[in-house]
Write a protein that holds these residues in place. Sequence first.
Motif, PDB file in Angstrom:
ATOM      1  N   ASN A 286       0.798  -1.239   0.000  1.00 23.03           N
ATOM      2  CA  ASN A 286       0.000   0.000   0.000  1.00 23.03           C
ATOM      3  C   ASN A 286       0.827   1.285   0.000  1.00 23.03           C
ATOM      4  O   ASN A 286       0.271   2.370   0.016  1.00 23.03           O
ATOM      5  CB  ASN A 286      -1.006  -0.013   1.166  1.00 23.03           C
TER       6      ASN A 286
ATOM      7  N   LEU B 209       4.042   4.262  -5.000  1.00 20.97           N
ATOM      8  CA  LEU B 209       4.912   3.581  -5.964  1.00 20.97           C
ATOM      9  C   LEU B 209       6.347   4.081  -5.884  1.00 20.97           C
ATOM     10  O   LEU B 209       7.289   3.286  -5.903  1.00 20.97           O
ATOM     11  CB  LEU B 209       4.376   3.748  -7.390  1.00 20.97           C
TER      12      LEU B 209
ATOM     13  N   TYR C 291       0.018  -0.963 -12.726  1.00 21.03           N
ATOM     14  CA  TYR C 291       0.982  -0.024 -13.302  1.00 21.03           C
ATOM     15  C   TYR C 291       0.390   0.680 -14.512  1.00 21.03           C
ATOM     16  O   TYR C 291      -0.218   0.058 -15.372  1.00 21.03           O
ATOM     17  CB  TYR C 291       2.255  -0.766 -13.735  1.00 21.03           C
TER      18      TYR C 291
ATOM     19  N   ARG D  95       0.538  -4.944  -7.813  1.00 23.97           N
ATOM     20  CA  ARG D  95       0.277  -3.523  -8.064  1.00 23.97           C
ATOM     21  C   ARG D  95      -0.199  -3.267  -9.491  1.00 23.97           C
ATOM     22  O   ARG D  95       0.172  -3.971 -10.415  1.00 23.97           O
ATOM     23  CB  ARG D  95       1.563  -2.738  -7.793  1.00 23.97           C
TER      24      ARG D  95
END
Length: 157
Positions: A56, A59, A119, A117
């Motif tokens: 979490n 990035l 992207y 994740r």
Amino acid sequence: GNIFTQQPSYFSDLDETLPTVLQVFNNILHKCGLQCEGASAEPQKLEEKVSVTPGNMPLQELKDIVLYLCDTCTTLWAFLDVFPLACQTFQKHEFCYRLASFYELAIPELESAIKKRHYEDNSVFADLWRRISHSRKKMIEVFHILINQVCLQPILE
């Protein structure tokens, strides 16, 4: 010869530097919201309980951690590769144990976060995956050099 054979006092410098090297691993664990056993667990302030995980965190933070880890592992490996005599000094700091604990705690967590994740740009994923895989490979190679020097060589000699 290398600089250590000409300057034996560098061994004590190395000895004094190793806690700093180990602190790098602790910092990464801390940033990932993970705790290492045997690490001096400082009491956490209550407001620090907001759990940041690799899954979490922003990035950019994940990228920074993976880059930092990759640099650290590559440098450690390069150093021990050209200078295996340093292994004895590393082992005085229980380096194998600390490295293995770090690996077990951090690598699956980071890999999973990278995979799950979303992207915008797939090249970012590819780059992160390449770096975490490289880090993992270098950690295993560092472990092999240490085991070889500290455990196997003395038996063979």
